[in-house]
Each structure stands twice: as C-alpha cells, then as structure tokens.
Design a protein around this motif. Structure first.
Motif, PDB file in Angstrom:
ATOM      1  N   UNK A 192      28.516 -29.095  -1.637  1.00  0.00           N
ATOM      2  CA  UNK A 192      27.455 -28.348  -2.795  1.00  0.00           C
ATOM      3  C   UNK A 192      26.218 -28.768  -2.581  1.00  0.00           C
ATOM      4  N   UNK A 193      25.805 -29.990  -2.333  1.00  0.00           N
ATOM      5  CA  UNK A 193      24.437 -30.756  -2.216  1.00  0.00           C
ATOM      6  C   UNK A 193      23.661 -30.016  -1.201  1.00  0.00           C
ATOM      7  N   UNK A 194      24.252 -29.451  -0.173  1.00  0.00           N
ATOM      8  CA  UNK A 194      23.582 -28.776   1.088  1.00  0.00           C
ATOM      9  C   UNK A 194      23.129 -27.479   0.746  1.00  0.00           C
ATOM     10  N   UNK A 195      23.463 -26.724  -0.316  1.00  0.00           N
ATOM     11  CA  UNK A 195      23.201 -25.299  -0.705  1.00  0.00           C
ATOM     12  C   UNK A 195      21.879 -25.274  -1.355  1.00  0.00           C
ATOM     13  N   UNK A 196      20.986 -24.262  -0.753  1.00  0.00           N
ATOM     14  CA  UNK A 196      19.680 -24.132  -1.244  1.00  0.00           C
ATOM     15  C   UNK A 196      19.565 -22.983  -2.271  1.00  0.00           C
ATOM     16  N   UNK A 197      20.489 -21.906  -1.969  1.00  0.00           N
ATOM     17  CA  UNK A 197      20.547 -20.903  -2.948  1.00  0.00           C
ATOM     18  C   UNK A 197      21.822 -19.837  -2.536  1.00  0.00           C
ATOM     19  N   UNK A 220      26.069 -14.468  -0.374  1.00  0.00           N
ATOM     20  CA  UNK A 220      25.302 -14.977   0.695  1.00  0.00           C
ATOM     21  C   UNK A 220      24.958 -16.358   0.309  1.00  0.00           C
ATOM     22  N   UNK A 221      25.255 -17.397   1.157  1.00  0.00           N
ATOM     23  CA  UNK A 221      24.722 -18.785   0.917  1.00  0.00           C
ATOM     24  C   UNK A 221      23.942 -19.230   1.913  1.00  0.00           C
ATOM     25  N   UNK A 222      22.751 -19.575   1.451  1.00  0.00           N
ATOM     26  CA  UNK A 222      21.844 -20.433   2.345  1.00  0.00           C
ATOM     27  C   UNK A 222      21.711 -21.811   2.275  1.00  0.00           C
ATOM     28  N   UNK A 223      21.810 -22.447   3.268  1.00  0.00           N
ATOM     29  CA  UNK A 223      21.930 -24.002   3.190  1.00  0.00           C
ATOM     30  C   UNK A 223      20.448 -24.437   3.356  1.00  0.00           C
ATOM     31  N   UNK A 224      20.250 -25.840   3.127  1.00  0.00           N
ATOM     32  CA  UNK A 224      18.949 -26.580   3.195  1.00  0.00           C
ATOM     33  C   UNK A 224      18.652 -26.817   4.626  1.00  0.00           C
ATOM     34  N   UNK A 225      17.354 -26.797   4.945  1.00  0.00           N
ATOM     35  CA  UNK A 225      16.691 -27.010   6.187  1.00  0.00           C
ATOM     36  C   UNK A 225      16.054 -28.193   6.134  1.00  0.00           C
ATOM     37  N   UNK A 226      15.728 -28.938   7.272  1.00  0.00           N
ATOM     38  CA  UNK A 226      14.885 -30.041   7.145  1.00  0.00           C
ATOM     39  C   UNK A 226      13.426 -29.887   6.864  1.00  0.00           C
ATOM     40  N   UNK A 227      12.676 -30.594   6.260  1.00  0.00           N
ATOM     41  CA  UNK A 227      11.136 -30.236   5.767  1.00  0.00           C
ATOM     42  C   UNK A 227      10.312 -31.235   6.467  1.00  0.00           C
TER      43      UNK A 227
END
Length: 251
Positions: A192-197, A220-227
């Motif tokens: 759940x901590x990897x979910x962006x939206x 639709x689930x979008x996960x976090x990307x490196x920044x």
C-alpha cells in the motif's frame, strides 16, 4: 514455604491501569447538521467506529492523549486531538474542496478533471498510508462512492472484492478489471505504501477502452516512481497486527 498476601487495597491501584478510556460525541457539518456514517478511527491504531443517524458515536481507546481520524466521502479528513476523557465532543467536518485542475488516469492517458465527462473516482495514495492496513482493499473501504469493497474471507492478507454499482450478473463474475501500472493483476502482493493513486472507472465509457471485460468497471492503480532529488532519503514504517478466530466447543 513463604506465602504472599495481596490486600484488596493494593489491587485497587492496579485496575485503572488496564481500564479503557471511553470517548463520545457528535459529528456535524458546517451548518450544524448531523452526519451519518462518518468513520472515526485512532491514528496508527486499528480501533474505529462510525456515527449513527444522529451523528453520535462512542469509541474506547487504551490511553490518552490520542489523535482521532475523522473521515467521510465528500468531506475533508480531520485530525482531532483528544487529551482528556470526553463524552460530548463536538466535531465539525468541512466540505472537501474539489480540485478541477487535478489530473486523473482514464485508461488511454491522463485528463484534467474539469474536462472529464465520465464517472471516475480517484483516491490519492496518501489517504491509505495514514492507517495501519495490510492490503490495499482494506484502505479503500468507504473511500469510493458507488463502490463496495470487502474481503471474501477472514484470512490475513486476503485479496479484496470490489462491487462497483452493484452486481450485473447472476451466473458470471461481477469482479471489475484491475490493472496495476497497466498490467492486469490482483492487489495482493502490492505494498500500500507504493501506491501513488487509484482511479475507478464506473460507467459504460470504460468498455470503449477495455471492451466487455470492463462491463463491471475498471480499477486503475498507479505506483510511485523514482524522483530526482538533491539527496537520498530513507524512510521506515513498522506495525503489527493479529487476528484470532475462536473455534466452537465440541464438548
């Protein structure tokens, strides 16, 4: 053999240590109208309850002070600190401001909310990171209008079941199409901590993109990307929970 005697007076000092603290009050909007079905939880705890038709609620906590998390669809989530036992809390929720410039994922790309004509609900990843959960489905309960989220069994980590605007078939599956970063898969195993939206497509327009498989809706689930940042950052979160199930007596 020595015998130790414990007087009733000494026991009386031990009992309050394990006593639960009862809290209560009423949830209302900015017009002083009671709100039904508001979720009241404790930050970083699994204890929660909901308000009744009169907006009233009762909650037991282990100790004070605590921070109550008060949330409901259409209202801004409120963090309400409580430092002393109170049974007449008056909590006011403010209407959530709709961000018409927000960008949502619509399956074939992204689109501004102010130009959106289809039925889409969006849940930001931060909304499910403030509560102790083991699966994404647990964090989505009560956060998507027109969708019911529950677990098919009580097994720890069991995948969530989605019902968007009710079931549409009595002899076929009613599960929506679930996509994580564009790949069809279940939410089990996704942190759940990897979910962006998370976006939920709820109307027939989704079938124009995904075909008949989207007749029950699309999640639709979008996960976090490196920044890119000037320095590295390490974060650590830990929590634990357990579930106990009693067996019927056979004697």
């Amino acid at each position: 053999m020595k015998t130790m005697l414990i007087s009733p007076l000494s026991c009386s000092f031990l009992l309050p240590i394990f006593a639960q603290v009862k809290l209560g009050g009423q949830i209302a909007d900015q017009r002083s109208q009671p709100i039904n079905g508001v979720t009241i939880g404790v930050k970083e705890k699994t204890v929660q309850t909901s308000s009744d038709d009169q907006g009233e609620f009762e909650l037991e906590v282990e100790s004070l002070p605590v921070t109550l998390l008060v949330s409901n669809i259409g209202y801004a989530t409120l963090k309400y600190p409580v430092n002393s036992p109170q049974k007449s809390l008056e909590i006011v929720l403010k209407t959530a401001e709709s961000n018409i410039d927000a960008v949502v994922v619509v399956g074939y790309g992204t689109q501004s909310r102010k130009t959106l004509t289809t039925a889409i609900s969006k849940v930001d990843g931060k909304a499910i990171q403030d509560i102790p959960i083991s699966t994404i489905g647990e964090g989505l309960r009560g956060k998507i209008a027109g969708a019911r989220v529950y677990q098919s069994n009580n097994s720890p980590g069991a995948d969530a079941v989605f019902r968007i605007r009710g079931g549409s078939s009595i002899n076929k599956t009613n599960d929506p199409l679930v996509l994580v970063d564009g790949v069809e898969r279940s939410f089990s195993g996704v942190n759940p901590n990897d979910v962006e939206s998370i976006e939920v497509l709820k109307d027939a327009a989704s079938t124009a993109i995904y075909g008949s498989r989207a007749s029950n809706g699309v999640v639709l689930s979008t996960t976090k990307n490196g920044k890119k940042s000037s320095s590295g950052r390490i974060t650590f979160d830990a929590n634990y929970a357990f579930r106990a199930q009693s067996l019927p007596s056979t004697s």
